[in-house]
Design a protein around this motif. Structure first.
Motif, PDB file in Angstrom:
ATOM      1  N   TRP A 110       0.815  -1.208   0.000  1.00 51.03           N
ATOM      2  CA  TRP A 110       0.000   0.000   0.000  1.00 51.03           C
ATOM      3  C   TRP A 110       0.853   1.264   0.000  1.00 51.03           C
ATOM      4  O   TRP A 110       0.478   2.268  -0.604  1.00 51.03           O
ATOM      5  CB  TRP A 110      -0.976   0.001   1.172  1.00 51.03           C
ATOM      6  CG  TRP A 110      -0.342   0.062   2.532  1.00 51.03           C
ATOM      7  CD1 TRP A 110       0.065  -0.977   3.287  1.00 51.03           C
ATOM      8  CD2 TRP A 110      -0.051   1.241   3.281  1.00 51.03           C
ATOM      9  NE1 TRP A 110       0.602  -0.537   4.462  1.00 51.03           N
ATOM     10  CE2 TRP A 110       0.535   0.829   4.493  1.00 51.03           C
ATOM     11  CE3 TRP A 110      -0.218   2.599   3.054  1.00 51.03           C
ATOM     12  CZ2 TRP A 110       0.950   1.724   5.457  1.00 51.03           C
ATOM     13  CZ3 TRP A 110       0.194   3.486   4.032  1.00 51.03           C
ATOM     14  CH2 TRP A 110       0.764   3.052   5.217  1.00 51.03           C
ATOM     15  N   ARG A 111       2.009   1.240   0.641  1.00 52.61           N
ATOM     16  CA  ARG A 111       2.860   2.432   0.667  1.00 52.61           C
ATOM     17  C   ARG A 111       3.379   2.771  -0.732  1.00 52.61           C
ATOM     18  O   ARG A 111       3.387   3.936  -1.135  1.00 52.61           O
ATOM     19  CB  ARG A 111       4.037   2.203   1.608  1.00 52.61           C
ATOM     20  CG  ARG A 111       3.645   2.104   3.050  1.00 52.61           C
ATOM     21  CD  ARG A 111       4.869   1.837   3.937  1.00 52.61           C
ATOM     22  NE  ARG A 111       4.476   1.542   5.289  1.00 52.61           N
ATOM     23  CZ  ARG A 111       4.361   0.320   5.786  1.00 52.61           C
ATOM     24  NH1 ARG A 111       4.637  -0.721   5.043  1.00 52.61           N
ATOM     25  NH2 ARG A 111       3.982   0.137   7.039  1.00 52.61           N
ATOM     26  N   VAL A 112       3.786   1.757  -1.452  1.00 51.41           N
ATOM     27  CA  VAL A 112       4.302   1.970  -2.804  1.00 51.41           C
ATOM     28  C   VAL A 112       3.192   2.453  -3.728  1.00 51.41           C
ATOM     29  O   VAL A 112       3.403   3.349  -4.568  1.00 51.41           O
ATOM     30  CB  VAL A 112       4.925   0.653  -3.341  1.00 51.41           C
ATOM     31  CG1 VAL A 112       5.367   0.826  -4.769  1.00 51.41           C
ATOM     32  CG2 VAL A 112       6.066   0.211  -2.458  1.00 51.41           C
ATOM     33  N   ILE A 113       1.991   1.909  -3.572  1.00 54.13           N
ATOM     34  CA  ILE A 113       0.866   2.303  -4.415  1.00 54.13           C
ATOM     35  C   ILE A 113       0.513   3.769  -4.171  1.00 54.13           C
ATOM     36  O   ILE A 113       0.322   4.546  -5.125  1.00 54.13           O
ATOM     37  CB  ILE A 113      -0.344   1.381  -4.164  1.00 54.13           C
ATOM     38  CG1 ILE A 113      -0.030  -0.044  -4.625  1.00 54.13           C
ATOM     39  CG2 ILE A 113      -1.590   1.908  -4.856  1.00 54.13           C
ATOM     40  CD1 ILE A 113      -1.055  -1.074  -4.214  1.00 54.13           C
ATOM     41  N   ILE A 114       0.449   4.169  -2.907  1.00 55.22           N
ATOM     42  CA  ILE A 114       0.102   5.562  -2.591  1.00 55.22           C
ATOM     43  C   ILE A 114       1.207   6.510  -3.059  1.00 55.22           C
ATOM     44  O   ILE A 114       0.931   7.570  -3.641  1.00 55.22           O
ATOM     45  CB  ILE A 114      -0.167   5.723  -1.082  1.00 55.22           C
ATOM     46  CG1 ILE A 114      -1.472   5.021  -0.723  1.00 55.22           C
ATOM     47  CG2 ILE A 114      -0.228   7.190  -0.684  1.00 55.22           C
ATOM     48  CD1 ILE A 114      -1.793   5.010   0.745  1.00 55.22           C
ATOM     49  N   ALA A 115       2.465   6.140  -2.825  1.00 54.04           N
ATOM     50  CA  ALA A 115       3.580   6.989  -3.264  1.00 54.04           C
ATOM     51  C   ALA A 115       3.585   7.130  -4.779  1.00 54.04           C
ATOM     52  O   ALA A 115       3.799   8.233  -5.307  1.00 54.04           O
ATOM     53  CB  ALA A 115       4.906   6.415  -2.778  1.00 54.04           C
ATOM     54  N   SER A 116       3.320   6.050  -5.496  1.00 59.23           N
ATOM     55  CA  SER A 116       3.279   6.116  -6.964  1.00 59.23           C
ATOM     56  C   SER A 116       2.147   7.012  -7.443  1.00 59.23           C
ATOM     57  O   SER A 116       2.308   7.775  -8.403  1.00 59.23           O
ATOM     58  CB  SER A 116       3.107   4.714  -7.548  1.00 59.23           C
ATOM     59  OG  SER A 116       4.178   3.891  -7.185  1.00 59.23           O
ATOM     60  N   ALA A 117       0.996   6.923  -6.781  1.00 59.97           N
ATOM     61  CA  ALA A 117      -0.138   7.763  -7.171  1.00 59.97           C
ATOM     62  C   ALA A 117       0.170   9.238  -6.930  1.00 59.97           C
ATOM     63  O   ALA A 117      -0.129  10.098  -7.774  1.00 59.97           O
ATOM     64  CB  ALA A 117      -1.390   7.343  -6.404  1.00 59.97           C
ATOM     65  N   ILE A 118       0.789   9.560  -5.791  1.00 62.50           N
ATOM     66  CA  ILE A 118       1.102  10.961  -5.483  1.00 62.50           C
ATOM     67  C   ILE A 118       2.155  11.497  -6.453  1.00 62.50           C
ATOM     68  O   ILE A 118       2.004  12.595  -7.014  1.00 62.50           O
ATOM     69  CB  ILE A 118       1.574  11.097  -4.017  1.00 62.50           C
ATOM     70  CG1 ILE A 118       0.396  10.828  -3.083  1.00 62.50           C
ATOM     71  CG2 ILE A 118       2.177  12.469  -3.757  1.00 62.50           C
ATOM     72  CD1 ILE A 118       0.781  10.734  -1.621  1.00 62.50           C
ATOM     73  N   ILE A 119       3.215  10.748  -6.653  1.00 64.77           N
ATOM     74  CA  ILE A 119       4.274  11.193  -7.566  1.00 64.77           C
ATOM     75  C   ILE A 119       3.739  11.315  -8.985  1.00 64.77           C
ATOM     76  O   ILE A 119       4.039  12.282  -9.703  1.00 64.77           O
ATOM     77  CB  ILE A 119       5.482  10.229  -7.501  1.00 64.77           C
ATOM     78  CG1 ILE A 119       6.154  10.367  -6.142  1.00 64.77           C
ATOM     79  CG2 ILE A 119       6.476  10.512  -8.616  1.00 64.77           C
ATOM     80  CD1 ILE A 119       7.231   9.328  -5.875  1.00 64.77           C
ATOM     81  N   GLY A 120       2.917  10.362  -9.405  1.00 65.71           N
ATOM     82  CA  GLY A 120       2.306  10.439 -10.734  1.00 65.71           C
ATOM     83  C   GLY A 120       1.416  11.651 -10.881  1.00 65.71           C
ATOM     84  O   GLY A 120       1.422  12.329 -11.916  1.00 65.71           O
ATOM     85  N   GLY A 121       0.632  11.964  -9.835  1.00 66.57           N
ATOM     86  CA  GLY A 121      -0.224  13.147  -9.873  1.00 66.57           C
ATOM     87  C   GLY A 121       0.567  14.430  -9.965  1.00 66.57           C
ATOM     88  O   GLY A 121       0.217  15.353 -10.719  1.00 66.57           O
ATOM     89  N   VAL A 122       1.670  14.507  -9.214  1.00 69.43           N
ATOM     90  CA  VAL A 122       2.519  15.701  -9.254  1.00 69.43           C
ATOM     91  C   VAL A 122       3.141  15.864 -10.636  1.00 69.43           C
ATOM     92  O   VAL A 122       3.169  16.975 -11.198  1.00 69.43           O
ATOM     93  CB  VAL A 122       3.611  15.622  -8.156  1.00 69.43           C
ATOM     94  CG1 VAL A 122       4.658  16.695  -8.338  1.00 69.43           C
ATOM     95  CG2 VAL A 122       2.979  15.716  -6.778  1.00 69.43           C
ATOM     96  N   ILE A 123       3.616  14.778 -11.208  1.00 68.51           N
ATOM     97  CA  ILE A 123       4.216  14.844 -12.549  1.00 68.51           C
ATOM     98  C   ILE A 123       3.184  15.273 -13.583  1.00 68.51           C
ATOM     99  O   ILE A 123       3.463  16.117 -14.457  1.00 68.51           O
ATOM    100  CB  ILE A 123       4.856  13.487 -12.921  1.00 68.51           C
ATOM    101  CG1 ILE A 123       6.094  13.248 -12.064  1.00 68.51           C
ATOM    102  CG2 ILE A 123       5.208  13.418 -14.398  1.00 68.51           C
ATOM    103  CD1 ILE A 123       6.696  11.867 -12.213  1.00 68.51           C
ATOM    104  N   VAL A 124       1.971  14.744 -13.488  1.00 66.98           N
ATOM    105  CA  VAL A 124       0.912  15.123 -14.434  1.00 66.98           C
ATOM    106  C   VAL A 124       0.584  16.601 -14.292  1.00 66.98           C
ATOM    107  O   VAL A 124       0.386  17.310 -15.293  1.00 66.98           O
ATOM    108  CB  VAL A 124      -0.336  14.239 -14.238  1.00 66.98           C
ATOM    109  CG1 VAL A 124      -1.541  14.797 -14.953  1.00 66.98           C
ATOM    110  CG2 VAL A 124      -0.053  12.816 -14.699  1.00 66.98           C
TER     111      VAL A 124
END
Length: 111
Positions: free
Chosen positions: A77-91
């Motif tokens: 779950w930590r990796v999934i949330i971190a990926s979603a946040i980083i992906g959102g920031v990049i977008v």
């Protein structure tokens, strides 16, 4: 007229011989290492495969896919949330850069 049910060996002779060879080799290796002799092991070597369980007793769990997904999310779950946040920031950054480029192009076209 009633027919007898064919055995596994009759239906799948090649597969039966391969499985029997696997069982015999595992038996030979395990007991020869344990007993440290070869001749005593050959006397006890299996000549038949154990009877397979009938298909009626096999129970397939229908929820196995959902359990696998749930376990994956629980573990990562930590990796999934971190990926979603980083992906959102990049977008967001890419969107803002794209908007700035559009504004710059429209200003250049007006000048």
């Amino acid at each position: 007229m009633t027919y007898r049910e064919p055995t596994f060996q009759e239906l799948f002779s090649n597969s039966h011989s391969q499985q029997l060879a696997k069982v015999q080799s595992a038996h030979f290796v395990n007991l020869s290492i344990a007993k440290r002799e070869i001749t005593g092991v050959l006397k006890e070597i299996p000549t038949n495969l154990p009877n397979p369980k009938p298909y009626k007793q096999v129970v397939f769990e229908r929820s196995s896919a959902s359990e696998l997904t749930t376990n994956y999310i629980k573990i990562n779950w930590r990796v999934i949330i971190a990926s979603a946040i980083i992906g959102g920031v990049i977008v967001c950054f890419v969107y803002q850069i794209n908007e700035q480029n559009k504004k710059n192009k429209s200003k250049n076209l007006l000048n």
